[in-house]
Design a protein around this motif. Sequence first.
Motif, PDB file in Angstrom:
ATOM      1  N   PRO B 231       1.095  -4.148  -3.282  1.00  0.00           N
ATOM      2  CA  PRO B 231       0.607  -4.070  -4.532  1.00  0.00           C
ATOM      3  C   PRO B 231      -0.925  -4.520  -4.582  1.00  0.00           C
ATOM      4  CG  PRO B 231       2.752  -5.096  -4.797  1.00  0.00           C
ATOM      5  CD  PRO B 231       2.464  -4.941  -3.223  1.00  0.00           C
ATOM      6  N   GLU B 232      -1.263  -5.728  -3.971  1.00  0.00           N
ATOM      7  CA  GLU B 232      -2.641  -6.373  -3.777  1.00  0.00           C
ATOM      8  C   GLU B 232      -3.669  -5.115  -3.442  1.00  0.00           C
ATOM      9  OE1 GLU B 232      -0.053  -8.087  -3.107  1.00  0.00           O
ATOM     10  OE2 GLU B 232      -0.373 -10.225  -3.618  1.00  0.00           O
ATOM     11  N   GLU B 233      -3.193  -4.389  -2.113  1.00  0.00           N
ATOM     12  CA  GLU B 233      -4.128  -3.668  -1.519  1.00  0.00           C
ATOM     13  C   GLU B 233      -4.469  -2.230  -2.254  1.00  0.00           C
ATOM     14  OE1 GLU B 233      -2.632  -4.914   3.102  1.00  0.00           O
ATOM     15  OE2 GLU B 233      -1.967  -2.900   2.106  1.00  0.00           O
ATOM     16  N   ILE B 234      -3.442  -1.889  -2.961  1.00  0.00           N
ATOM     17  CA  ILE B 234      -3.579  -0.780  -3.582  1.00  0.00           C
ATOM     18  C   ILE B 234      -4.248  -0.963  -4.940  1.00  0.00           C
ATOM     19  CG2 ILE B 234      -1.888   0.618  -2.369  1.00  0.00           C
ATOM     20  CD1 ILE B 234      -0.217   0.543  -5.291  1.00  0.00           C
ATOM     21  N   ARG B 236      -6.420  -3.674  -5.600  1.00  0.00           N
ATOM     22  CA  ARG B 236      -7.640  -3.983  -5.216  1.00  0.00           C
ATOM     23  C   ARG B 236      -8.724  -2.804  -4.720  1.00  0.00           C
ATOM     24  NH1 ARG B 236      -6.156  -9.698  -4.061  1.00  0.00           N
ATOM     25  NH2 ARG B 236      -5.940 -10.686  -6.080  1.00  0.00           N
ATOM     26  N   ASP B 237      -7.969  -2.174  -3.639  1.00  0.00           N
ATOM     27  CA  ASP B 237      -8.919  -1.286  -2.941  1.00  0.00           C
ATOM     28  C   ASP B 237      -8.412   0.257  -3.181  1.00  0.00           C
ATOM     29  OD1 ASP B 237     -10.820  -0.229  -1.584  1.00  0.00           O
ATOM     30  OD2 ASP B 237      -9.990  -1.016   0.415  1.00  0.00           O
ATOM     31  N   PRO B 238      -8.108   0.603  -4.104  1.00  0.00           N
ATOM     32  CA  PRO B 238      -7.743   2.180  -4.242  1.00  0.00           C
ATOM     33  C   PRO B 238      -8.559   3.066  -3.677  1.00  0.00           C
ATOM     34  CG  PRO B 238      -8.618   1.538  -6.333  1.00  0.00           C
ATOM     35  CD  PRO B 238      -8.552   0.148  -5.530  1.00  0.00           C
ATOM     36  N   SER B 365     -16.189  -1.431  -7.875  1.00  0.00           N
ATOM     37  CA  SER B 365     -14.979  -1.360  -8.576  1.00  0.00           C
ATOM     38  C   SER B 365     -14.902   0.129  -9.026  1.00  0.00           C
ATOM     39  CB  SER B 365     -14.788  -2.612  -9.545  1.00  0.00           C
ATOM     40  OG  SER B 365     -15.723  -2.507 -10.336  1.00  0.00           O
ATOM     41  N   CYS B 366     -15.984   0.829  -8.928  1.00  0.00           N
ATOM     42  CA  CYS B 366     -15.911   2.193  -9.411  1.00  0.00           C
ATOM     43  C   CYS B 366     -15.333   3.174  -8.526  1.00  0.00           C
ATOM     44  CB  CYS B 366     -17.316   2.666  -9.810  1.00  0.00           C
ATOM     45  SG  CYS B 366     -17.982   1.781 -11.090  1.00  0.00           S
TER      46      CYS B 366
END
Lengths: 288, 372
Positions: B231-234, B236-238, B365-366
Motif C-alpha cells: 500500500p505504501e509503495e503504490i 507514495r509512488d504511483p 508528487s504530480c
Amino acid sequence: MPARSLQRFAPWLWLTPAAALLIPFFVIPLLLTFRNSFYSDDPMGMLIPGFTLANYSKIVRDPYYLGVFENTVWAALLVCLVSIVMSYPLSWVLARAKGSGRAFLLWTVYLPIYVSVIMRVFGWIFLLSDGGLFNQALIHLGATTHPLQMMNSFPGMMVGLVHRYLPLMVLPLATSLRKIDDAILRAATGLGGNRWFVWSRIVFPMSLPGAVVGLQLVFAGVLSDYVIPSLMGSPHFQMLAPAIYYEGITNASWALSGAIASAVIAIVALFLLSANLLVRRVAPWASL
Amino acid sequence: MQAAFHAEASTAADPALSLNSLRKSFGSTLVVDRCDLSLKKGEILALLGASGCGKSTLLNMVAGFETPDYGTIVLEGERIDELPPNRRNIAMVFQSYAMFPHLTVADNIAYGLRARHVSRTTTQARVNDMIHLLKLDGLANRYPAQLSGGQRQRVAVARALAVSPRMLLLDEAFSALDRNLREDMQLELSLLLRDMNVTTILVTHDQREAFALADRVAIMESGRIAQVGTPEEIYRDPTSSSVLRFLGTTNRISARVSGTVSGPQVRIRDRIVFYPLSDATPAPSVLPVWVDIRAEDITISNAPTSIHETGPATIVLRTFLGSQERFVLKLDDDQIVVDRPQQARRNELRLGPGDRVYLDFDPSSCRFAFAQ
C-alpha cells in the motif's frame, strides 16, 4: 360511524366485489350441495329433506363408487408424477434463462392456458383418433395394420391431463428454482460439491416448496377435472367429475352426487392440508 | 507419483499461486489482458479497480468459474486452470454471501466438509471450531433469514475457511455492510487470516478496504494490472496518473508543456510552474496535458512561496472533516480541492471562502496525462 372505525374496515371493504360474486354463486351452492348430501333421492328426481348418512355409506360400500374414487386418485397421482418429472428440466432451463429467451419460454408455458381446453382436446383428437395423424403415420410406416386406440383410452386421457396441468407444475417450480442464483450455485460447487451433491443438497431441497405447490395444483385439478376424462377418457375407467355429473344430471340423484362431491372436496382439502404440513416440516426455512 | 511431484515442485521459495499471462475476452471485449501475478503462502493481495476493470473476471478464473482464453494458473506447484471449481480446493466469499437459505448456520458451515466426505465427528468438531472462531456461538441452529448482514458474512467466511482451502477469495465481501461494521470486520478478518496463514485474494473497488486488509495491492485498469506493490509503495509512488487518481482525493489541472533550453517546462495558465523531473514527462510537442495531484500534496499560503506556485486562486468552500480541513478553490476554470491536516491549523493562517491564496506543490508528487 366515526371516520376512524370506518378506516379499520377499509381493507375488508375492498373485498366486497369479490364477496358479492363468490358468496351467491360459489359458497351458497356449495353449502346447498353439502346439505343435499344428507337428504335422500326419490325416483321422481326430487330431493326428500331429512338427515341420513345413507349416501355416504353407499359410496364407501358400493364397489363401483369406490372404484371411481380409486381410479381418480390413482390418475391424479400419476399425472403428478409424470408432470413433476417433466417439469424439472424445463423449469430449470426457464429459471436460468434470461431476457428474450426467458420471455419466449414463459410464453410457450403460458400459451396452452390461453387456449380453451376444448380447443386443446380437439387438437388431440386430430392427432390421436383412429383416423388421426399418428395412426395414419403408423399405418403408413407399416408399424401397425389397424389403428391403435389412443382417444378414449387411459393413456390418451393421461396425455390430455398432463398437457392441461403441466404449466401449473412448471410455473411454481421455476419460481423456486429461480431463487437459486448463480452465486449460490458457484458457492455450492466451489466448496467442493460435484454435480450430484449440488443437486441433492442444494437444488432439490430449495425447489421443494415450489414443487409442493405444483403438486397441490395438479392433484386438485385432476381430481375435479370434467372435460378431459369425458372427452378423452375410457368408458372403462370412470373418473369422479363425470360420475358426479352423471348421478346429478342424468340420474337426478342430487343427494348421492352431493355426497360424492363433498367427499371429493374433503379429499382435496386433506391433500392440500397435509402437503402444507409436510412443507412446514421439511422446509421450515421457506416460511421465514 | 503425483504426491512426489507435488513435494518437489512447491518449495518454500516458490509462490503459492502464480497467474501467468492470463487473458479472457467475452465476445469481442477483452476483459482480462496478459495478467501476471504471484502470491506467497499466507499473503493477502487486493485487486483494486473500478467496476468493469476485469478484477472479478480474474478472480473467477482463479476460482474456476471462468476459463482463461490463454495463460496458466499454478497453485502450490499444481496447474489448476483446467480443473473444475469443485476440485481446486479454493473457497470464495461472495458479495451476496450466497448463503444456502435452506440450511442452518451449522449445516452451511458443514456443507464443504460433507462434500469432501469428512467423517461425521470431524465435521461436527470443525463446525464447532469455526462457529467459535467467528463468534457465531448460539446461532448454530438459525437459518440465514434469521441473521443480520454482519452475521451472514461471518457464516460465509466460516463456511469458506471450514474446508481448510488452499486459497481464499473474497469478492467485494464487505460492500454490503455499514461503514462501522465493515471496518470492524476488516480488522477482525485481517487478524484471522494472518493467524491462519491463508493465502488470500480480495477484490474490491474500495481503496480503504484494500489498504486495511492487504499485504500488497494490485491496481487493475481496463483488464491489465497497472501496478502492484505494498500500500505504501503504490500510494507514495504511483507509476501513472491513473493509479494516482484511483487512490485518495485527487485534482486534475489543465496545463501545457513547452520546450526550453533547460528541458520541458510545465505551465499552468501563463505561469511557469516547474521543470519536471521524471522521464514520464510528456514531450513538448504534446502541448495540452493534465497535471494530476492529490488534495493533500498541495499547500496553500497567502503569498507566493516558491517557483512552483500557480498564481492566485479563490477559496469557494471550506469543510471540516475531523482530522483535516478541506478547501475547494477556483483557479480560473479549474476546481481544486486541497486538504490540510487539522493539527497544523493552530499556527497557520485561518482561511475561508473569498480569500485569495497561492497553491504550491512538490513536482515529484504530480503525474501527467495527455489531454485530448
